[in-house]
Enzyme design. Structure first.
Site, mmCIF file in Angstrom:
data_model
loop_
_atom_site.group_PDB
_atom_site.id
_atom_site.type_symbol
_atom_site.label_atom_id
_atom_site.label_comp_id
_atom_site.label_asym_id
_atom_site.label_seq_id
_atom_site.Cartn_x
_atom_site.Cartn_y
_atom_site.Cartn_z
ATOM 1 C CD GLU A 173 39.104 44.818 26.892
ATOM 2 O OE1 GLU A 173 39.631 45.198 27.884
ATOM 3 O OE2 GLU A 173 38.339 43.856 26.645
ATOM 4 C CB THR A 200 32.603 43.258 40.607
ATOM 5 O OG1 THR A 200 32.870 43.881 39.201
ATOM 6 C CG2 THR A 200 34.128 42.593 41.005
#
Length: 529
Positions: free
Chosen positions: A358, A486
């Site tokens: 992440e 997106t």
């Protein structure tokens, strides 16, 4: 903004490739890679079968505990995120079932009884419905009607004379939660609402969202083109000076160039601002690790200090720069984008699972400041081997590295990007299957780190669609005929111009407007015309 012209552009349906091309002409997928498309589809059908069994109509599946989760309104986010991918994969029966379900959704209240994110709802529901309408041959007008219903509720995020919308809504009372928002939440509405204008003929949708971005782009910024992360709708001013291509800012920059392509540069401020932001980033944020010479875009904090940090979220920038570099026919931007793409892929190639973390950090020739804890001995050992070190080890089914890899393949035709996508499919099949569907991971650099009990809605919309399209016929959904939102929901674009030009915007003096004063009471605007 000259809406009549924009409406004309959005009405175009023929796809001549006489103009600028983003995708490599004549690109084909070598036969040796054909099986990977079916492998991506298999992950999708397995994941969706589990969702149908344990969570149908809910936002997400909990694949370990085999139950539903609702944190996105409770209307079935995974279902609408999956719809376009179903069409792309030819899963007609599943798609028609999903259409029938969405026709029954009531957006007047939230089944989850929670505050609603304008951003998250828009990129899934407005985008997913309109994109599915297009992808399915415009045979299901109910999808446009449901998208309109969602947008009409989201429009209450604009209050009084505020040009900037709030981001959190109570759908029962049509009232926003008053507070600051971020530029990603402000800037990630234009594509979807312009598409809604195209199909409803109501210019209010395009005007509301484009006006907010035009206003934001016109404000003074710490570096030319690089808007800070936080903005206050009640004052119309930035509330910090933090610069990043990562979360909270990411899709504001992403949509600047995508909206310019979608409207064929009708208002130059979008492309001008994007090019200026890229230029500032090259001069100030572009850094190279001292080990491996990997390229990343760093952050700049409120004090003007460079933070040597990166994130999975931010790794969309490589694909975005490839799109913009191709449109502008700017080889420098394209070449840097490919280096950024390699830096992000290295975060996958360096872990035990072959999946990227992440968040991460690195050491540059200018230092190793991150704004957080000093680097540990263990992190330094990892860095000396891989050229970055992990600061957040989880994987929550983010798509951005594979998104940029998809753009790199379509732009260059280099089969190393097919190899990378195939490697990701293999890693997902090895490490993510849970009791039902596919789960997220606690630690990408551990063989026994355990699961996070969530199968994200964007697993269907983004990760699996990007992987499938990487191995699909490149002419099927081309970068020259479509613009992706997106959440990886594609929209039909008008024929490209013969050239796209952009100028650099000069810097203005910048002072952040930060206030902790109570906000005045506000009332929502009336319903849309």
């Amino acid at each position: 903004m000259r809406l009549p012209c924009i409406l004309t552009l959005l009405s175009a349906t023929s796809y001549s490739l006489a103009g600028v091309t983003v995708q490599k002409p004549g690109l084909t997928v070598p036969p040796a890679y054909a099986s990977h498309k079916a492998a991506a589809e298999k992950i999708f059908t397995t994941s969706y079968a589990a969702y149908k069994k344990f969570a149908f109509g809910h936002d997400e599946l909990l694949p370990v505990s085999e139950g539903p989760n609702d944190d996105l309104g409770g209307w079935g986010a995974s279902l609408v995120d999956a719809m376009g991918t179903m069409v792309v994969m030819g899963l007609t029966d599943l798609f028609e079932e999903a259409v029938n379900y969405t026709a029954t959704v009531d957006f007047n209240t939230s089944p989850a009884d929670e505050l609603i994110s304008v951003f998250e709802t828009n990129i899934r529901w407005v985008a997913g419905l309109l994109s599915s309408y297009e992808l399915s041959g415009k045979k299901y007008p109910i999808l446009v009607e449901k998208a309109k219903q969602v947008a009409d509720k989201l429009a209450f995020a604009w209050v009084g004379d505020n040009v900037i919308p709030y981001n959190t809504m109570n759908f029962t009372t049509n009232s926003p939660e008053i507070g600051t928002t971020n530029i990603a939440q402000v800037g990630t509405l234009t594509l979807e609402w312009a598409a809604l204008t195209k199909y409803t003929g109501n210019a209010t949708y395009a005007n509301l969202t484009a006006k907010a971005v035009i206003y934001t782009a016109g404000l003074a910024t710490p570096l030319p083109g690089l808007a800070p992360q936080v903005i206050d709708p009640s004052t119309g001013q930035f509330a910090d000076a933090y610069l990043t291509w990562g979360g909270g800012s990411d899709s504001y920059f992403e949509y600047l160039v995508k909206f310019a392509r979608y409207t064929n540069n009708e208002n130059p401020i979008f492309l001008d601002t994007w090019k200026t932001a890229v230029d500032s980033s090259i001069h100030t944020l572009l850094k190279t690790s001292t080990v491996g010479n990997w390229s990343f875009l760093a952050d700049q904090d409120d004090q003007g200090l460079i933070r040597h940090v990166g994130s999975h979220l931010a790794c969309f920038y490589a694909g975005n720069w490839l799109l913009g570099g191709q449109l502008l026919q700017n080889k420098t931007i394209v070449d840097i984008a490919l280096l950024l793409n390699d830096g992000c892929w290295n975060t996958y190639a360096s872990t035990v699972t072959g999946i990227g973390p992440e968040t991460f950090a690195f050491i540059g020739s200018d230092g190793n400041f991150t704004g957080g804890d000093p680097i540990t001995a263990e992190e330094l050992t990892f860095y000396n081997e891989h050229g970055f070190y992990i600061t957040g080890s989880d994987y929550i089914q983010r798509p951005e590295v594979l998104e940029s890899n998809f753009y790199a393949w379509r732009v260059t035709g280099d089969t190393k990007y097919l190899d990378r996508a195939a490697s990701a499919i293999a890693s997902f099949n090895k490490w993510l299957p849970a009791n039902a569907g596919f789960a997220s991971l606690n630690d990408v650099n551990s063989a026994d780190g355990g699961f996070i009990d969530i199968q994200e809605s964007f697993w269907f919309a983004e990760v699996l669609k990007y992987l499938y399209l990487t191995f699909d016929d490149p002419s099927h959904l081309s970068l020259d005929t479509h613009v992706w939102n997106t959440e990886c929901h594609p929209f039909e674009a008008p024929p490209a111009l013969d050239s796209y030009t952009a100028k650099l915007i000069p810097q203005k003096p910048f002072t952040p407007h930060i206030t902790n004063q109570p906000r005045p009471a506000v009332s929502p605007i009336p319903q849309l015309e």
